[in-house]
Design a protein around this motif. Sequence first.
Motif, PDB file in Angstrom:
ATOM      1  N   GLU A   1       0.840  -1.182   0.000  1.00  0.00           N
ATOM      2  CA  GLU A   1       0.000   0.000   0.000  1.00  0.00           C
ATOM      3  C   GLU A   1       0.884   1.244   0.000  1.00  0.00           C
ATOM      4  O   GLU A   1       1.840   1.333   0.768  1.00  0.00           O
ATOM      5  CB  GLU A   1      -0.912  -0.014   1.233  1.00  0.00           C
ATOM      6  CG  GLU A   1      -2.135   0.842   1.051  1.00  0.00           C
ATOM      7  CD  GLU A   1      -3.172   0.608   2.144  1.00  0.00           C
ATOM      8  OE1 GLU A   1      -3.150  -0.469   2.763  1.00  0.00           O
ATOM      9  OE2 GLU A   1      -3.986   1.517   2.367  1.00  0.00           O
ATOM     10  N   GLY A   2       0.595   2.170  -0.874  1.00  0.00           N
ATOM     11  CA  GLY A   2       1.385   3.390  -0.962  1.00  0.00           C
ATOM     12  C   GLY A   2       2.367   3.393  -2.117  1.00  0.00           C
ATOM     13  O   GLY A   2       2.831   4.438  -2.537  1.00  0.00           O
ATOM     14  N   ASP A   3       2.676   2.202  -2.643  1.00  0.00           N
ATOM     15  CA  ASP A   3       3.541   2.133  -3.831  1.00  0.00           C
ATOM     16  C   ASP A   3       2.839   2.777  -5.018  1.00  0.00           C
ATOM     17  O   ASP A   3       1.615   2.830  -5.073  1.00  0.00           O
ATOM     18  CB  ASP A   3       3.832   0.664  -4.209  1.00  0.00           C
ATOM     19  CG  ASP A   3       4.820   0.005  -3.269  1.00  0.00           C
ATOM     20  OD1 ASP A   3       5.367   0.713  -2.398  1.00  0.00           O
ATOM     21  OD2 ASP A   3       5.025  -1.210  -3.395  1.00  0.00           O
ATOM     22  N   LYS A   4       3.637   3.223  -5.971  1.00  0.00           N
ATOM     23  CA  LYS A   4       3.061   3.711  -7.224  1.00  0.00           C
ATOM     24  C   LYS A   4       3.563   2.846  -8.365  1.00  0.00           C
ATOM     25  O   LYS A   4       4.762   2.652  -8.519  1.00  0.00           O
ATOM     26  CB  LYS A   4       3.439   5.172  -7.452  1.00  0.00           C
ATOM     27  CG  LYS A   4       2.650   6.083  -6.534  1.00  0.00           C
ATOM     28  CD  LYS A   4       2.692   7.525  -6.957  1.00  0.00           C
ATOM     29  CE  LYS A   4       1.689   8.326  -6.139  1.00  0.00           C
ATOM     30  NZ  LYS A   4       2.157   9.688  -5.871  1.00  0.00           N
ATOM     31  N   VAL A   5       2.641   2.301  -9.125  1.00  0.00           N
ATOM     32  CA  VAL A   5       2.988   1.377 -10.200  1.00  0.00           C
ATOM     33  C   VAL A   5       2.802   2.058 -11.556  1.00  0.00           C
ATOM     34  O   VAL A   5       1.697   2.473 -11.890  1.00  0.00           O
ATOM     35  CB  VAL A   5       2.095   0.114 -10.127  1.00  0.00           C
ATOM     36  CG1 VAL A   5       2.385  -0.818 -11.293  1.00  0.00           C
ATOM     37  CG2 VAL A   5       2.292  -0.600  -8.800  1.00  0.00           C
ATOM     38  N   PRO A   6       3.881   2.188 -12.335  1.00  0.00           N
ATOM     39  CA  PRO A   6       3.725   2.739 -13.682  1.00  0.00           C
ATOM     40  C   PRO A   6       3.035   1.719 -14.592  1.00  0.00           C
ATOM     41  O   PRO A   6       3.463   0.569 -14.661  1.00  0.00           O
ATOM     42  CB  PRO A   6       5.170   2.989 -14.154  1.00  0.00           C
ATOM     43  CG  PRO A   6       6.053   2.695 -12.976  1.00  0.00           C
ATOM     44  CD  PRO A   6       5.269   1.834 -12.034  1.00  0.00           C
ATOM     45  N   VAL A   7       1.974   2.152 -15.236  1.00  0.00           N
ATOM     46  CA  VAL A   7       1.230   1.285 -16.154  1.00  0.00           C
ATOM     47  C   VAL A   7       1.086   2.023 -17.480  1.00  0.00           C
ATOM     48  O   VAL A   7       0.750   3.203 -17.503  1.00  0.00           O
ATOM     49  CB  VAL A   7      -0.168   0.948 -15.585  1.00  0.00           C
ATOM     50  CG1 VAL A   7      -0.965   0.105 -16.583  1.00  0.00           C
ATOM     51  CG2 VAL A   7      -0.051   0.233 -14.250  1.00  0.00           C
ATOM     52  N   THR A   8       1.378   1.333 -18.568  1.00  0.00           N
ATOM     53  CA  THR A   8       1.227   1.920 -19.903  1.00  0.00           C
ATOM     54  C   THR A   8      -0.057   1.395 -20.528  1.00  0.00           C
ATOM     55  O   THR A   8      -0.241   0.186 -20.648  1.00  0.00           O
ATOM     56  CB  THR A   8       2.425   1.562 -20.793  1.00  0.00           C
ATOM     57  OG1 THR A   8       3.614   2.036 -20.157  1.00  0.00           O
ATOM     58  CG2 THR A   8       2.295   2.203 -22.169  1.00  0.00           C
ATOM     59  N   LEU A   9      -0.943   2.309 -20.867  1.00  0.00           N
ATOM     60  CA  LEU A   9      -2.167   1.933 -21.577  1.00  0.00           C
ATOM     61  C   LEU A   9      -1.901   2.104 -23.065  1.00  0.00           C
ATOM     62  O   LEU A   9      -1.316   3.106 -23.477  1.00  0.00           O
ATOM     63  CB  LEU A   9      -3.332   2.820 -21.148  1.00  0.00           C
ATOM     64  CG  LEU A   9      -3.704   2.785 -19.664  1.00  0.00           C
ATOM     65  CD1 LEU A   9      -4.865   3.741 -19.402  1.00  0.00           C
ATOM     66  CD2 LEU A   9      -4.057   1.384 -19.205  1.00  0.00           C
TER      67      LEU A   9
END
Length: 145
Positions: free
Chosen positions: A113-121
């Motif tokens: 919780e609190g992590d930020k996950v880079p996601v490419t759409l």
Amino acid sequence: MKKLMLAAILAVIPVAVAAADMELSGGFLRASPKIANAGAGFLTIKNNGADDTLIAAEADISKTVELHTHIMDGDIMRMRQVPSIAVPAGATVALKPGGDHVMFINLTKALAEGDKVPVTLVFAKAGKKLVELPVMGIGAMAPKP
Ligand SMILES: [Cu+2]
């Protein structure tokens, strides 16, 4: 020659504007309470450009990233993979719990919780859009305000 170069630069600008026409907001990601070792990502896509289609998503937190929707199978809500999600011109499409979502299967990293996950759409026309999804606790229904 200068005029030619200017014309070439101007010709490129409309593409850049169109690429900025997907507004991505309210995103979050949570571990799935139903499937071990998987997570689901949600966000709102506002399409200010032409009719488009979300055709894929990419991230390095899992072996597989799929586009999913929920269907009712009798009284049971089940997830099903879909090849794409329509994002019509002018529409706001919400990927939300109980509906369409991005599925991360076989996580290669623990989601804290609190992590930020880079996601490419990946959109058919607008191309690739990078968004950071904050990780929320299991069962979270919306991002923290
Ligand atoms: Cu799913």
